[in-house]
Design a protein around this motif. Sequence first.
Motif, PDB file in Angstrom:
ATOM      1  N   ALA A 187      77.247  -0.804  -0.519  1.00 38.65           N
ATOM      2  CA  ALA A 187      78.046   0.389  -0.241  1.00 38.65           C
ATOM      3  C   ALA A 187      79.491   0.221  -0.690  1.00 38.65           C
ATOM      4  O   ALA A 187      80.154   1.197  -1.041  1.00 38.65           O
ATOM      5  CB  ALA A 187      77.985   0.724   1.250  1.00 38.65           C
ATOM      6  N   GLU A 188      79.977  -1.019  -0.694  1.00 44.05           N
ATOM      7  CA  GLU A 188      81.353  -1.325  -1.123  1.00 44.05           C
ATOM      8  C   GLU A 188      81.421  -1.731  -2.595  1.00 44.05           C
ATOM      9  O   GLU A 188      82.464  -2.143  -3.073  1.00 44.05           O
ATOM     10  CB  GLU A 188      81.932  -2.462  -0.270  1.00 44.05           C
ATOM     11  CG  GLU A 188      82.186  -2.103   1.168  1.00 44.05           C
ATOM     12  CD  GLU A 188      83.355  -1.151   1.339  1.00 44.05           C
ATOM     13  OE1 GLU A 188      84.264  -1.124   0.482  1.00 44.05           O
ATOM     14  OE2 GLU A 188      83.361  -0.424   2.346  1.00 44.05           O
ATOM     15  N   THR A 189      80.300  -1.650  -3.297  1.00 43.61           N
ATOM     16  CA  THR A 189      80.151  -2.090  -4.689  1.00 43.61           C
ATOM     17  C   THR A 189      80.540  -3.560  -4.895  1.00 43.61           C
ATOM     18  O   THR A 189      81.107  -3.930  -5.912  1.00 43.61           O
ATOM     19  CB  THR A 189      80.892  -1.177  -5.703  1.00 43.61           C
ATOM     20  OG1 THR A 189      82.285  -1.244  -5.479  1.00 43.61           O
ATOM     21  CG2 THR A 189      80.385   0.255  -5.619  1.00 43.61           C
ATOM     22  N   VAL A 190      80.215  -4.378  -3.919  1.00 45.42           N
ATOM     23  CA  VAL A 190      80.376  -5.832  -4.017  1.00 45.42           C
ATOM     24  C   VAL A 190      79.031  -6.390  -4.467  1.00 45.42           C
ATOM     25  O   VAL A 190      78.014  -6.177  -3.795  1.00 45.42           O
ATOM     26  CB  VAL A 190      80.786  -6.444  -2.662  1.00 45.42           C
ATOM     27  CG1 VAL A 190      80.709  -7.963  -2.699  1.00 45.42           C
ATOM     28  CG2 VAL A 190      82.185  -5.978  -2.275  1.00 45.42           C
ATOM     29  N   ARG A 191      79.031  -7.089  -5.599  1.00 43.08           N
ATOM     30  CA  ARG A 191      77.788  -7.665  -6.118  1.00 43.08           C
ATOM     31  C   ARG A 191      77.513  -9.004  -5.435  1.00 43.08           C
ATOM     32  O   ARG A 191      78.316  -9.938  -5.542  1.00 43.08           O
ATOM     33  CB  ARG A 191      77.890  -7.866  -7.624  1.00 43.08           C
ATOM     34  CG  ARG A 191      76.614  -8.431  -8.224  1.00 43.08           C
ATOM     35  CD  ARG A 191      76.686  -8.487  -9.747  1.00 43.08           C
ATOM     36  NE  ARG A 191      75.571  -9.261 -10.243  1.00 43.08           N
ATOM     37  CZ  ARG A 191      75.653 -10.512 -10.677  1.00 43.08           C
ATOM     38  NH1 ARG A 191      76.811 -11.139 -10.716  1.00 43.08           N
ATOM     39  NH2 ARG A 191      74.578 -11.145 -11.095  1.00 43.08           N
ATOM     40  N   VAL A 192      76.403  -9.081  -4.734  1.00 40.22           N
ATOM     41  CA  VAL A 192      75.976 -10.326  -4.100  1.00 40.22           C
ATOM     42  C   VAL A 192      75.056 -11.029  -5.090  1.00 40.22           C
ATOM     43  O   VAL A 192      73.962 -10.535  -5.380  1.00 40.22           O
ATOM     44  CB  VAL A 192      75.264 -10.068  -2.755  1.00 40.22           C
ATOM     45  CG1 VAL A 192      74.789 -11.381  -2.140  1.00 40.22           C
ATOM     46  CG2 VAL A 192      76.179  -9.323  -1.803  1.00 40.22           C
ATOM     47  N   ARG A 193      75.495 -12.158  -5.613  1.00 40.83           N
ATOM     48  CA  ARG A 193      74.710 -12.892  -6.616  1.00 40.83           C
ATOM     49  C   ARG A 193      73.515 -13.595  -5.983  1.00 40.83           C
ATOM     50  O   ARG A 193      72.443 -13.667  -6.559  1.00 40.83           O
ATOM     51  CB  ARG A 193      75.629 -13.892  -7.328  1.00 40.83           C
ATOM     52  CG  ARG A 193      74.979 -14.941  -8.167  1.00 40.83           C
ATOM     53  CD  ARG A 193      74.451 -14.383  -9.478  1.00 40.83           C
ATOM     54  NE  ARG A 193      74.099 -15.456 -10.372  1.00 40.83           N
ATOM     55  CZ  ARG A 193      73.017 -16.220 -10.283  1.00 40.83           C
ATOM     56  NH1 ARG A 193      72.157 -16.025  -9.312  1.00 40.83           N
ATOM     57  NH2 ARG A 193      72.783 -17.166 -11.145  1.00 40.83           N
ATOM     58  N   ALA A 194      73.724 -14.152  -4.770  1.00 39.87           N
ATOM     59  CA  ALA A 194      72.643 -14.885  -4.101  1.00 39.87           C
ATOM     60  C   ALA A 194      73.021 -15.132  -2.652  1.00 39.87           C
ATOM     61  O   ALA A 194      74.187 -15.072  -2.276  1.00 39.87           O
ATOM     62  CB  ALA A 194      72.391 -16.217  -4.798  1.00 39.87           C
ATOM     63  N   GLN A 195      71.977 -15.428  -1.859  1.00 36.55           N
ATOM     64  CA  GLN A 195      72.168 -15.864  -0.476  1.00 36.55           C
ATOM     65  C   GLN A 195      71.317 -17.116  -0.268  1.00 36.55           C
ATOM     66  O   GLN A 195      70.212 -17.218  -0.807  1.00 36.55           O
ATOM     67  CB  GLN A 195      71.749 -14.777   0.506  1.00 36.55           C
ATOM     68  CG  GLN A 195      72.591 -13.515   0.393  1.00 36.55           C
ATOM     69  CD  GLN A 195      72.424 -12.612   1.585  1.00 36.55           C
ATOM     70  OE1 GLN A 195      72.547 -13.042   2.731  1.00 36.55           O
ATOM     71  NE2 GLN A 195      72.164 -11.337   1.325  1.00 36.55           N
ATOM     72  N   PHE A 196      71.856 -18.042   0.522  1.00 35.57           N
ATOM     73  CA  PHE A 196      71.173 -19.294   0.837  1.00 35.57           C
ATOM     74  C   PHE A 196      71.225 -19.535   2.330  1.00 35.57           C
ATOM     75  O   PHE A 196      72.107 -19.023   3.014  1.00 35.57           O
ATOM     76  CB  PHE A 196      71.867 -20.485   0.149  1.00 35.57           C
ATOM     77  CG  PHE A 196      71.791 -20.450  -1.338  1.00 35.57           C
ATOM     78  CD1 PHE A 196      70.731 -21.028  -2.012  1.00 35.57           C
ATOM     79  CD2 PHE A 196      72.796 -19.844  -2.078  1.00 35.57           C
ATOM     80  CE1 PHE A 196      70.660 -20.999  -3.402  1.00 35.57           C
ATOM     81  CE2 PHE A 196      72.732 -19.805  -3.461  1.00 35.57           C
ATOM     82  CZ  PHE A 196      71.669 -20.385  -4.125  1.00 35.57           C
ATOM     83  N   ILE A 197      70.304 -20.346   2.811  1.00 34.75           N
ATOM     84  CA  ILE A 197      70.366 -20.866   4.176  1.00 34.75           C
ATOM     85  C   ILE A 197      70.632 -22.359   4.071  1.00 34.75           C
ATOM     86  O   ILE A 197      69.903 -23.081   3.386  1.00 34.75           O
ATOM     87  CB  ILE A 197      69.041 -20.639   4.935  1.00 34.75           C
ATOM     88  CG1 ILE A 197      68.792 -19.153   5.147  1.00 34.75           C
ATOM     89  CG2 ILE A 197      69.060 -21.382   6.282  1.00 34.75           C
ATOM     90  CD1 ILE A 197      67.448 -18.830   5.768  1.00 34.75           C
ATOM     91  N   ALA A 198      71.691 -22.806   4.717  1.00 34.72           N
ATOM     92  CA  ALA A 198      71.942 -24.240   4.873  1.00 34.72           C
ATOM     93  C   ALA A 198      71.348 -24.599   6.227  1.00 34.72           C
ATOM     94  O   ALA A 198      71.784 -24.099   7.262  1.00 34.72           O
ATOM     95  CB  ALA A 198      73.422 -24.552   4.829  1.00 34.72           C
TER      96      ALA A 198
END
Length: 148
Positions: free
Chosen positions: A123-134
Amino acid sequence: MTIPADEAALIPLTTDAALQERVTDLLQCAFRRQWWTLYLDADDRQLPVIMPMAGYPHDPTEPVIDGSGFPGTAAQLLADRLAMMIEDLGAASVVFVWERPGSAESTPADRAWARELADACRAETVRVRAQFIAHSRGIRWFAPDDFA
């Protein structure tokens, strides 16, 4: 393989494997509940900013009550602030790492945060390249299908 930051900044992280290796080199495993952001430029090179945030709410849909007058949820507030960071840094995308002790399997809370923040970032036009769990034993890719 750990490399100096000035050399790391020159290496594009164009594949998922390269990005996961970088995150693993930086964080290795979980010690406490916190959320990390890493920023990438338009060529997928890591910018020299990595930010941890402890103490974020347990519920991403929790209304913000902080006196700022922000009209939204915790996830929406973070996405709003990320949009400002992206602009200030000249970043093209952001990477999230959800650090929390425990198993590699995602929890309902992990999935809720990943989903809500991804939606708020769109919605904010922020591109999320990836998400990880540590997690307690390492780093795990957190694919969109995992939190859909």
